[in-house]
Each structure stands twice: as C-alpha cells, then as structure tokens.
Write a protein that holds these residues in place. Structure first.
Motif, mmCIF file in Angstrom:
data_model
loop_
_atom_site.group_PDB
_atom_site.id
_atom_site.type_symbol
_atom_site.label_atom_id
_atom_site.label_comp_id
_atom_site.label_asym_id
_atom_site.label_seq_id
_atom_site.Cartn_x
_atom_site.Cartn_y
_atom_site.Cartn_z
ATOM 1 N N TYR A 19 -40.702 85.332 45.558
ATOM 2 C CA TYR A 19 -40.336 85.670 46.934
ATOM 3 C C TYR A 19 -39.165 84.820 47.421
ATOM 4 C CZ TYR A 19 -40.843 87.045 51.818
ATOM 5 O OH TYR A 19 -40.608 87.546 53.074
ATOM 6 N N LEU A 20 -39.234 83.521 47.134
ATOM 7 C CA LEU A 20 -38.163 82.628 47.565
ATOM 8 C C LEU A 20 -36.888 82.845 46.760
ATOM 9 C CD1 LEU A 20 -40.189 79.325 48.117
ATOM 10 C CD2 LEU A 20 -39.286 80.868 49.866
ATOM 11 N N ALA A 21 -37.045 83.009 45.450
ATOM 12 C CA ALA A 21 -35.872 83.172 44.590
ATOM 13 C C ALA A 21 -35.125 84.468 44.872
ATOM 14 C CB ALA A 21 -36.289 83.117 43.124
ATOM 15 N N SER A 22 -35.857 85.509 45.255
ATOM 16 C CA SER A 22 -35.226 86.814 45.493
ATOM 17 C C SER A 22 -34.960 87.075 46.970
ATOM 18 C CB SER A 22 -36.120 87.934 44.944
ATOM 19 O OG SER A 22 -37.276 88.103 45.754
ATOM 20 N N ASN A 23 -35.294 86.097 47.827
ATOM 21 C CA ASN A 23 -35.168 86.287 49.279
ATOM 22 C C ASN A 23 -35.924 87.526 49.752
ATOM 23 O OD1 ASN A 23 -33.443 84.023 49.869
ATOM 24 N ND2 ASN A 23 -31.738 85.154 48.952
ATOM 25 N N GLY A 24 -37.065 87.791 49.098
ATOM 26 C CA GLY A 24 -37.903 88.911 49.496
ATOM 27 C C GLY A 24 -37.454 90.262 48.979
ATOM 28 N N LYS A 25 -36.377 90.313 48.186
ATOM 29 C CA LYS A 25 -35.849 91.596 47.724
ATOM 30 C C LYS A 25 -36.815 92.326 46.797
ATOM 31 C CE LYS A 25 -31.852 90.351 46.016
ATOM 32 N NZ LYS A 25 -30.547 90.543 45.364
ATOM 33 N N THR A 26 -37.627 91.575 46.048
ATOM 34 C CA THR A 26 -38.579 92.220 45.150
ATOM 35 C C THR A 26 -39.610 93.013 45.942
ATOM 36 O OG1 THR A 26 -38.291 90.468 43.500
ATOM 37 C CG2 THR A 26 -40.255 91.851 43.305
#
Length: 240
Positions: A41-48
């Motif tokens: 979640y943090l690494a993708s800024n929620g994009k996943t």
C-alpha cells in the motif's frame, strides 16, 4: 458444496506495483479476493487497491490501524471511499473499536456504498507463547486470541483475524456469523517461513474459518494460478 474461491484471499507481498499487477493478472481466473498490506500500500501509494477495484476484485485492506480512538476512527473513515471489501484494526480498547465500527457504518451510509467489514487483529501468527510472555502478557496465544475476539464482538466489529489454531474456539465463543480471517495458511508441501502457528487449508476450513489468507505458497510458486487452483480444490474437498 463450499465455493473455494469465496474462501481464498491471496496476499500481495511485493513492494513493487508492476509486480503486483503482473501477479493479479496471472491469477485473473483463479482468485477473486486479494489482501493489500502496509508494504504494498505504501510502496504503490494505494494504486494496487485502485487497480483491483477497477477489475472488480474484492480488496482486503490490511493496514492494522492501532492508535488512540480518534486517530483510529479518522483512519477508518479515510479508507471507506476506497471501495474495499474488508479492513483491519488491532483489537485494542473498547471505545476505540466502537468508534471504528460506528464511523464505518455512518460513512458508508453517507457515501451510499456497502459498508466494508471491519475486523480486529487478535494475535499475530508470527507470535508464540514465549513472545507474548516476553512483552508481559500472562496468557498464551489461544487464551489471548479468544479474549480479544470476545472484546471485538462486544465492540461491534464484524469479525477478527486469528490463527486457525484457535479459530474453532473463537467460532464457539462468538458464533458462526462472526467473521474469522485466518492467515498463516500453508499447504503441507509449503515452507513455514516466518510463521509460527500454521495450519493447512483443509484443516482451517474444518475448524470453522470463514476465509483464508495465503501468500507465498501462491505468490512464490512457479505457476501461481495452478497453486491457487490446488488450494481452492483442497478447500472444496472439505465436507460441511
């Protein structure tokens, strides 16, 4: 007959958005529910999460909120509009859990969307009795999980995250309609990894688990789709 796909949640355990998308696409026909935790979640800024929602998949947002009541309440409110199916908070004080349950209901009604399930984390499956003793807990993992599950139900949460080791006792104490989410699931042929309290998929279902969370046995498999299909078949082999 049990619908195995409705019981299986695949944990996305990568910190790279592109790898998460590749995994989701490779499991298109095999998996309907995915867990997105802090790492991704943090690494993708929620994009996943957004990608999964766009594909019509169910999202289990596992951020394990744990703070003072007002902060937990605000955090739950902030994710309601993300379109997630289920989210986690830690089982903590009664007031904090009540506020989280209430704001989830109120915000969902305000937005005109279905309320996500709010479930409380009892005891992490990476913890042993010795670990709990080290941090000053005078109960073992099973006793602690059952007590926290009862608190979560009394506070109005929809269910809990617990090890399948104690899920039957929690179902007995809290009822069949109380959702039990069981991580630490490992097929007999899989490595245990950093989990200390693991159970096979069929054993977990037999003990009453509502849904199972499986990560590396699927995501690190040579063919994730085949690995997921095999677990679904094992789940469906259980007679109820």
């Amino acid at each position: 007959m049990i619908n195995g796909k409705e019981k299986l949640i695949v944990a996305i355990d990568t910190d790279e958005y592109e790898k998460a998308v590749d995994l989701i696409d490779s499991l298109e026909k095999s998996v309907d529910i995915y867990k997105v935790g802090l790492e991704n979640y943090l690494a993708s800024n929620g994009k996943t999460v957004d990608y999964l929602v766009s594909k019509g998949k169910k999202v289990f947002l596992d951020l394990k909120f744990h703070d003072i009541p007002n902060t937990m309440k605000s955090a739950v409110k902030a994710v309601i509009n993300k379109g997630v199916w289920m989210l986690t908070i830690h089982v903590s004080d009664m007031e904090g859990m009540k506020q989280c349950a209430q704001i989830a209901k109120e915000e969902s009604e305000r937005l005109g969307i279905k309320k996500p399930l709010v479930v409380g984390v009892t005891v992490l499956t990476s913890l042993s009795n010795e670990d709990l003793s080290d941090i000053g807990c005078n109960m073992n993992t099973e006793e602690t999980a059952i007590k926290r599950a009862k608190l979560a139900k009394a506070a109005g949460l929809d269910g809990v995250v617990c090890s399948a080791k104690e899920v039957d006792k929690i179902v007995e104490a809290c009822g069949n309609d109380f959702v039990t989410v069981c991580p630490g699931i490992r097929p007999k042929t899989a490595e245990v990894g950093d989990q200390k309290r693991v159970v096979t998929p069929s054993e977990a279902i037999e003990k009453g688990a509502s849904v199972l969370v499986v990560g590396r046995p699927i995501t690190k498999a040579e063919n994730p789709s085949i690995a997921a299909d095999e677990i679904v078949k094992e789940i469906e082999s259980v007679s109820v």
